[in-house]
Design an enzyme around this catalytic site. Structure first.
Site, PDB file in Angstrom:
ATOM      1  N   HIS A   1     -46.222 -10.928 -72.786  1.00  0.00           N
ATOM      2  CA  HIS A   1     -45.694 -10.380 -71.533  1.00  0.00           C
ATOM      3  C   HIS A   1     -46.565  -9.241 -70.996  1.00  0.00           C
ATOM      4  O   HIS A   1     -46.671  -9.042 -69.795  1.00  0.00           O
ATOM      5  CB  HIS A   1     -44.266  -9.857 -71.738  1.00  0.00           C
ATOM      6  CG  HIS A   1     -43.226 -10.936 -71.739  1.00  0.00           C
ATOM      7  ND1 HIS A   1     -43.018 -11.764 -72.811  1.00  0.00           N
ATOM      8  CD2 HIS A   1     -42.328 -11.327 -70.788  1.00  0.00           C
ATOM      9  CE1 HIS A   1     -42.036 -12.617 -72.535  1.00  0.00           C
ATOM     10  NE2 HIS A   1     -41.606 -12.366 -71.312  1.00  0.00           N
TER      11      HIS A   1
ATOM     12  N   CYS B   1     -46.406 -16.728 -78.023  1.00  0.00           N
ATOM     13  CA  CYS B   1     -45.486 -15.620 -78.260  1.00  0.00           C
ATOM     14  C   CYS B   1     -45.807 -15.046 -79.639  1.00  0.00           C
ATOM     15  O   CYS B   1     -45.688 -15.751 -80.651  1.00  0.00           O
ATOM     16  CB  CYS B   1     -44.053 -16.152 -78.238  1.00  0.00           C
ATOM     17  SG  CYS B   1     -42.806 -14.917 -78.626  1.00  0.00           S
TER      18      CYS B   1
ATOM     19  N   GLU C   1     -40.125  -9.878 -67.123  1.00  0.00           N
ATOM     20  CA  GLU C   1     -39.294 -11.034 -66.751  1.00  0.00           C
ATOM     21  C   GLU C   1     -38.795 -10.896 -65.312  1.00  0.00           C
ATOM     22  O   GLU C   1     -38.665 -11.876 -64.594  1.00  0.00           O
ATOM     23  CB  GLU C   1     -38.075 -11.149 -67.685  1.00  0.00           C
ATOM     24  CG  GLU C   1     -38.395 -11.663 -69.078  1.00  0.00           C
ATOM     25  CD  GLU C   1     -38.719 -13.148 -69.126  1.00  0.00           C
ATOM     26  OE1 GLU C   1     -37.937 -13.948 -68.602  1.00  0.00           O
ATOM     27  OE2 GLU C   1     -39.766 -13.501 -69.700  1.00  0.00           O
TER      28      GLU C   1
ATOM     29  N   CYS D   1     -48.226  -8.509 -77.181  1.00  0.00           N
ATOM     30  CA  CYS D   1     -47.095  -9.298 -76.685  1.00  0.00           C
ATOM     31  C   CYS D   1     -47.593  -9.951 -75.408  1.00  0.00           C
ATOM     32  O   CYS D   1     -48.194  -9.270 -74.560  1.00  0.00           O
ATOM     33  CB  CYS D   1     -45.898  -8.388 -76.399  1.00  0.00           C
ATOM     34  SG  CYS D   1     -44.582  -9.185 -75.450  1.00  0.00           S
TER      35      CYS D   1
ATOM     36  N   ASP E   1     -42.754 -19.746 -75.078  1.00  0.00           N
ATOM     37  CA  ASP E   1     -42.630 -18.294 -75.274  1.00  0.00           C
ATOM     38  C   ASP E   1     -41.161 -17.938 -75.095  1.00  0.00           C
ATOM     39  O   ASP E   1     -40.366 -18.743 -74.596  1.00  0.00           O
ATOM     40  CB  ASP E   1     -43.499 -17.557 -74.234  1.00  0.00           C
ATOM     41  CG  ASP E   1     -43.368 -16.036 -74.334  1.00  0.00           C
ATOM     42  OD1 ASP E   1     -43.383 -15.509 -75.463  1.00  0.00           O
ATOM     43  OD2 ASP E   1     -43.215 -15.357 -73.292  1.00  0.00           O
ATOM     44  N   SER E   2     -40.805 -16.719 -75.461  1.00  0.00           N
ATOM     45  CA  SER E   2     -39.434 -16.262 -75.238  1.00  0.00           C
ATOM     46  C   SER E   2     -39.126 -16.100 -73.754  1.00  0.00           C
ATOM     47  O   SER E   2     -37.985 -15.819 -73.389  1.00  0.00           O
ATOM     48  CB  SER E   2     -39.237 -14.913 -75.931  1.00  0.00           C
ATOM     49  OG  SER E   2     -40.131 -13.973 -75.372  1.00  0.00           O
TER      50      SER E   2
HETATM   51  N1  DGL Z   1     -43.847 -12.592 -75.314  1.00  0.00           N
HETATM   52  C1  DGL Z   1     -43.405 -12.293 -76.604  1.00  0.00           C
HETATM   53  C2  DGL Z   1     -44.523 -11.906 -77.571  1.00  0.00           C
HETATM   54  O1  DGL Z   1     -45.682 -12.219 -77.358  1.00  0.00           O
HETATM   55  C3  DGL Z   1     -42.175 -11.509 -76.909  1.00  0.00           C
HETATM   56  C4  DGL Z   1     -41.342 -10.837 -75.905  1.00  0.00           C
HETATM   57  C5  DGL Z   1     -39.904 -10.721 -76.408  1.00  0.00           C
HETATM   58  O2  DGL Z   1     -39.262 -11.750 -76.439  1.00  0.00           O
HETATM   59  O3  DGL Z   1     -39.473  -9.628 -76.761  1.00  0.00           O
HETATM   60  O4  DGL Z   1     -44.253 -11.311 -78.587  1.00  0.00           O
END
Ligand code: DGL
Length: 270
Positions: A190, A78, A156, A188, A15-16
């Site tokens: 996150h 992600c 984060e 997302c 993931d990011s």
């Molecule tokens: N967790 C990521 C997603 O599901 C993206 C968060 C990001 O890097 O902006 O899209």
């Protein structure tokens, strides 16, 4: 590139940043006995407002790192990396690749008011994949697409209950609720860590939809080899392009203390 069929090979997840840990949690529950390598690209995230070229380069670097560890499958935990880079990765590698997209279809099946609010990054909201999902499933439902800049960064930092997080959540959720949404898609990974806060703002009559269990089921179907024997507890190693200490702190705060956390090697981190 041919991939290993070793049933004991690990599964690669990236993931990011830390968001994909919400997916990893479901994978570890549903696939006991498997081992995992997770990469958080926290040194290069957020991906939400970056160019597609940048995201493709990063997705390539992370997939390359995981494939060099001979993983038997890849999970793009992600949405943003998935909508931008999954097809290129699938063309490049033969191993099973499970990618995410906002759970618009289940939300459309669930909504009674016929109004669905989708929370996701700007890149995900603007993607052809989401446009496609809306035109396929949205004929009789008002699907409100809400980009949420700033939220990923709060997660984060582990600031789930912070006043700024609450302010952003209210800003992104209240208009959708006012328009009658009874179903919210967490588009997302996150945002799964903010589910409690979102539920507090939205109230008990609003359903939250997130895809991690569906992804775990999909991975089980896609694994080319039988599942690893489940007499050993699932193991996971964690890599980050950001600060290993920050990732270790995050893992402790979500109930994963004493995890093995490493810096992503420089070759995959520039
Ligand atoms: N967790 C990521 C997603 O599901 C993206 C968060 C990001 O890097 O902006 O899209």
């Amino acid at each position: 590139m041919p991939h290993t069929a070793d049933p004991l090979a690990p599964i690669g997840v990236f993931d990011s940043g830390v968001g994909g840990l919400s997916v990893l949690r479901a994978l570890r529950q549903k696939l006991p006995g498997e081992s995992f390598i997770y990469v958080a690209d926290s040194g290069h995230g957020p991906y939400g407002d970056r160019s597609p070229d940048f995201i493709e380069v990063r997705a390539n670097a992370l997939a390359g790192f995981l494939v060099s560890h001979r993983v038997k499958a890849l999970v793009l935990a992600c949405n943003t990396a998935s909508v931008v880079a999954a097809s290129r990765l699938r063309a490049q590698y033969t191993l099973p690749i499970v990618a995410l997209e906002p759970a618009i279809k289940p939300a459309v099946l669930l909504t009674v008011t016929k109004v669905v609010l989708v929370l996701a990054t700007t890149n995900t909201i603007r993607s052809p994949s989401v446009a496609n999902l809306c035109s396929t499933y949205g004929a009789e439902v008002n699907i409100i697409l809400q980009p949420c800049p700033g939220l990923m960064e709060q997660v984060e930092r582990g600031l789930f209950k912070h006043s700024e997080t609450r302010r952003l959540l209210e800003k992104y959720i209240m208009p959708g609720l006012a328009a009658g949404a009874d179903t919210i898609v967490l588009g997302c990974t996150h945002y799964a860590f903010l589910a409690e806060e979102i539920a507090l703002i939205a109230g008990v009559s609003v359903s939250l939809v997130e895809p991690s269990e569906a992804i775990a089921r999909q991975l089980m179907r896609r694994l080319a080899t039988p599942p690893a024997p489940c007499h050993t507890p699932t193991e996971a190693a964690f890599y980050t392009s950001g600060s290993p200490a920050a990732l270790a702190d995050f893992l402790s705060s979500v109930g994963e203390p004493h995890s093995q956390v490493y810096a992503l090697p420089t070759a995959h981190n520039s």
